[in-house]
Design a protein around this motif. Structure first.
Motif, PDB file in Angstrom:
ATOM      1  N   GLN A 223      -2.317  26.203  24.376  1.00 42.32           N
ATOM      2  CA  GLN A 223      -2.425  26.921  25.653  1.00 42.32           C
ATOM      3  C   GLN A 223      -3.749  26.574  26.346  1.00 42.32           C
ATOM      4  O   GLN A 223      -3.796  26.328  27.552  1.00 42.32           O
ATOM      5  N   ARG A 224      -4.835  26.536  25.569  1.00 39.54           N
ATOM      6  CA  ARG A 224      -6.146  26.246  26.168  1.00 39.54           C
ATOM      7  C   ARG A 224      -6.180  24.807  26.710  1.00 39.54           C
ATOM      8  O   ARG A 224      -6.695  24.550  27.786  1.00 39.54           O
ATOM      9  N   ASP A 225      -5.585  23.858  25.961  1.00 34.82           N
ATOM     10  CA  ASP A 225      -5.513  22.469  26.449  1.00 34.82           C
ATOM     11  C   ASP A 225      -4.780  22.427  27.791  1.00 34.82           C
ATOM     12  O   ASP A 225      -5.216  21.763  28.728  1.00 34.82           O
TER      13      ASP A 225
ATOM     14  N   ASP B 230      -4.316  24.870  29.966  1.00 37.81           N
ATOM     15  CA  ASP B 230      -5.131  25.490  31.032  1.00 37.81           C
ATOM     16  C   ASP B 230      -6.239  24.535  31.478  1.00 37.81           C
ATOM     17  O   ASP B 230      -6.513  24.390  32.662  1.00 37.81           O
ATOM     18  N   ASP B 231      -6.888  23.880  30.523  1.00 38.45           N
ATOM     19  CA  ASP B 231      -8.005  22.978  30.866  1.00 38.45           C
ATOM     20  C   ASP B 231      -7.515  21.727  31.606  1.00 38.45           C
ATOM     21  O   ASP B 231      -8.194  21.208  32.487  1.00 38.45           O
ATOM     22  N   GLU B 232      -6.310  21.255  31.233  1.00 44.53           N
ATOM     23  CA  GLU B 232      -5.788  20.032  31.867  1.00 44.53           C
ATOM     24  C   GLU B 232      -5.215  20.294  33.258  1.00 44.53           C
ATOM     25  O   GLU B 232      -5.219  19.417  34.110  1.00 44.53           O
TER      26      GLU B 232
ATOM     27  N   TYR C  85     -20.202  27.676  28.987  1.00 41.25           N
ATOM     28  CA  TYR C  85     -19.043  28.381  29.570  1.00 41.25           C
ATOM     29  C   TYR C  85     -18.711  29.624  28.744  1.00 41.25           C
ATOM     30  O   TYR C  85     -18.331  30.658  29.287  1.00 41.25           O
ATOM     31  N   ARG C  86     -18.866  29.511  27.434  1.00 45.22           N
ATOM     32  CA  ARG C  86     -18.627  30.673  26.573  1.00 45.22           C
ATOM     33  C   ARG C  86     -19.634  31.787  26.874  1.00 45.22           C
ATOM     34  O   ARG C  86     -19.307  32.978  26.829  1.00 45.22           O
ATOM     35  N   SER C  87     -20.884  31.413  27.156  1.00 44.02           N
ATOM     36  CA  SER C  87     -21.913  32.424  27.440  1.00 44.02           C
ATOM     37  C   SER C  87     -21.612  33.179  28.733  1.00 44.02           C
ATOM     38  O   SER C  87     -21.776  34.400  28.800  1.00 44.02           O
TER      39      SER C  87
ATOM     40  N   ARG D 285      -8.119  22.370  11.340  1.00 36.67           N
ATOM     41  CA  ARG D 285      -9.598  22.323  11.317  1.00 36.67           C
ATOM     42  C   ARG D 285     -10.185  23.655  11.762  1.00 36.67           C
ATOM     43  O   ARG D 285     -11.131  24.155  11.174  1.00 36.67           O
ATOM     44  N   ARG D 286      -9.611  24.224  12.846  1.00 33.91           N
ATOM     45  CA  ARG D 286     -10.126  25.509  13.357  1.00 33.91           C
ATOM     46  C   ARG D 286      -9.922  26.602  12.311  1.00 33.91           C
ATOM     47  O   ARG D 286     -10.784  27.432  12.081  1.00 33.91           O
ATOM     48  N   TYR D 287      -8.756  26.556  11.620  1.00 29.65           N
ATOM     49  CA  TYR D 287      -8.459  27.547  10.584  1.00 29.65           C
ATOM     50  C   TYR D 287      -9.482  27.442   9.445  1.00 29.65           C
ATOM     51  O   TYR D 287     -10.022  28.451   8.990  1.00 29.65           O
TER      52      TYR D 287
HETATM   53  O1  CDP Z   1     -15.247  24.050  20.643  1.00 32.41           O
HETATM   54  P1  CDP Z   1     -13.981  24.139  21.443  1.00 32.41           P
HETATM   55  O2  CDP Z   1     -13.293  22.834  21.529  1.00 32.41           O
HETATM   56  O3  CDP Z   1     -13.107  25.269  21.051  1.00 32.41           O
HETATM   57  O4  CDP Z   1     -14.356  24.514  22.929  1.00 32.41           O
HETATM   58  P2  CDP Z   1     -15.731  24.477  23.668  1.00 32.41           P
HETATM   59  O5  CDP Z   1     -16.249  23.078  23.738  1.00 32.41           O
HETATM   60  O6  CDP Z   1     -16.609  25.532  23.116  1.00 32.41           O
HETATM   61  O7  CDP Z   1     -15.303  24.867  25.163  1.00 32.41           O
HETATM   62  C1  CDP Z   1     -14.724  26.134  25.438  1.00 32.41           C
HETATM   63  C2  CDP Z   1     -14.022  26.094  26.794  1.00 32.41           C
HETATM   64  O8  CDP Z   1     -15.001  25.946  27.838  1.00 32.41           O
HETATM   65  C3  CDP Z   1     -13.014  24.987  27.030  1.00 32.41           C
HETATM   66  O9  CDP Z   1     -11.715  25.296  26.547  1.00 32.41           O
HETATM   67  C4  CDP Z   1     -13.025  24.846  28.557  1.00 32.41           C
HETATM   68  O10 CDP Z   1     -12.182  25.808  29.145  1.00 32.41           O
HETATM   69  C5  CDP Z   1     -14.470  25.198  28.916  1.00 32.41           C
HETATM   70  N1  CDP Z   1     -15.304  24.012  29.156  1.00 32.41           N
HETATM   71  C6  CDP Z   1     -15.214  23.385  30.384  1.00 32.41           C
HETATM   72  O11 CDP Z   1     -14.423  23.790  31.220  1.00 32.41           O
HETATM   73  N2  CDP Z   1     -16.036  22.339  30.678  1.00 32.41           N
HETATM   74  C7  CDP Z   1     -16.916  21.881  29.785  1.00 32.41           C
HETATM   75  N3  CDP Z   1     -17.717  20.871  30.125  1.00 32.41           N
HETATM   76  C8  CDP Z   1     -17.007  22.484  28.511  1.00 32.41           C
HETATM   77  C9  CDP Z   1     -16.168  23.540  28.216  1.00 32.41           C
END
Ligand code: CDP
Length: 238
Positions: free
Chosen positions: A190-192, A194-196, A47-49, A163-165
């Motif tokens: 915020q990301r949690d 959005d994802d949830e 997803y990052r790519s 941990r991220r820091y």
């Molecule tokens: O490593 P980190 O927990 O920061 O995140 P990541 O695993 O690199 O995933 C980055 C983002 O990709 C997540 O916040 C989701 O928005 C998305 N993602 C997703 O939607 N579905 C997945 N199977 C994996 C990631």
């Protein structure tokens, strides 16, 4: 390893590890895969790519107005893994996809249905023969709902921000440019959210998944727990 596994009849299982940002999924998944001689697949990197490609081609802002433009982006995209490295359209993007800008935009890109459909298909293809550990947000719920072992990792948001820091400090040459802990925690929350809350494949625990709270666990300890669960499932032939 493959030969040994087949010879003594141990089942080649799929291990799905889901959970919110910085809950320790990728480190746990990578190390459990190493111990079992399995392949590790980091779906977040995929997803990052796609997010990096949207940024580089300059269409990210346009996608917010016209999400259908994403089809053109997906038509000509190749993503593959070589060991710990991720390649986008033939270039190594392992470092670039971890930039903060990508972390901020990735939830938007991953909320788009065509992106999910394409990546889920690629992930199912990558995992079809088993012997994989795959981590993400929807592996146990959507990509491999029949995975023999499903894990849901959670941890307190402040602990995850710490941990991220620490990861950023370890990678940075100049600590004065680092965001502070409060900001990192806010971005993680915020990301949690959005994802949830997204419509397609939101982050949630599959009812059969085993939830592990990693807030007070060391990484060695959490690897040990997941590895032991995997050995149990392999032996029971479930
Ligand atoms: O490593 P980190 O927990 O920061 O995140 P990541 O695993 O690199 O995933 C980055 C983002 O990709 C997540 O916040 C989701 O928005 C998305 N993602 C997703 O939607 N579905 C997945 N199977 C994996 C990631």
């Amino acid at each position: 390893m493959l030969q040994v596994t087949q010879k003594i009849g141990i089942k080649r299982i799929i291990i799905a590890i889901d959970g919110p940002a910085a809950s320790g999924k990728s480190t746990t998944a990578r190390r459990v895969a190493q111990r079992l001689g399995y392949t590790y697949i980091d779906t977040g990197a995929m997803y990052r790519s796609v997010t990096l490609k949207a940024l580089r081609t300059g269409i990210l802002d346009e996608l917010r107005r016209s999400p259908d433009r994403v089809f053109a982006l997906l038509r000509e995209i190749t993503i593959y893994f070589d060991g710990d490295h991720v390649f986008l359209d033939g270039s190594d993007v392992t470092t670039d996809i971890r930039e903060n800008r990508i972390s901020r935009e990735v939830s938007f890109i991953s909320s788009l249905k065509p992106v999910r459909d394409k990546l889920v298909e690629m992930q199912q293809q990558l995992g079809r023969t088993g012997s994989v550990v795959m981590d993400g947000r929807d592996i146990g719920t959507v990509v491999f709902p029949d995975a023999e072992l499903k894990i849901f990792l959670v941890a307190d948001a402040r602990e995850r921000a710490k941990r991220r820091y620490a990861e950023l400090v370890a990678k940075s040459q100049d600590n004065s440019t680092l965001p502070d802990l409060d900001l990192i925690e806010e971005e993680i929350r915020q990301r949690d959210k959005d994802d949830e809350e997204r419509e397609y494949a939101p982050l949630k625990k599959h009812p059969d998944a085993q939830q592990i709270d990693t807030s007070s666990l060391t990484i060695d300890h959490q690897v040990e727990i997941v590895h032991n669960l995997a050995l149990e499932v392999q032996r029971s032939g479930r």
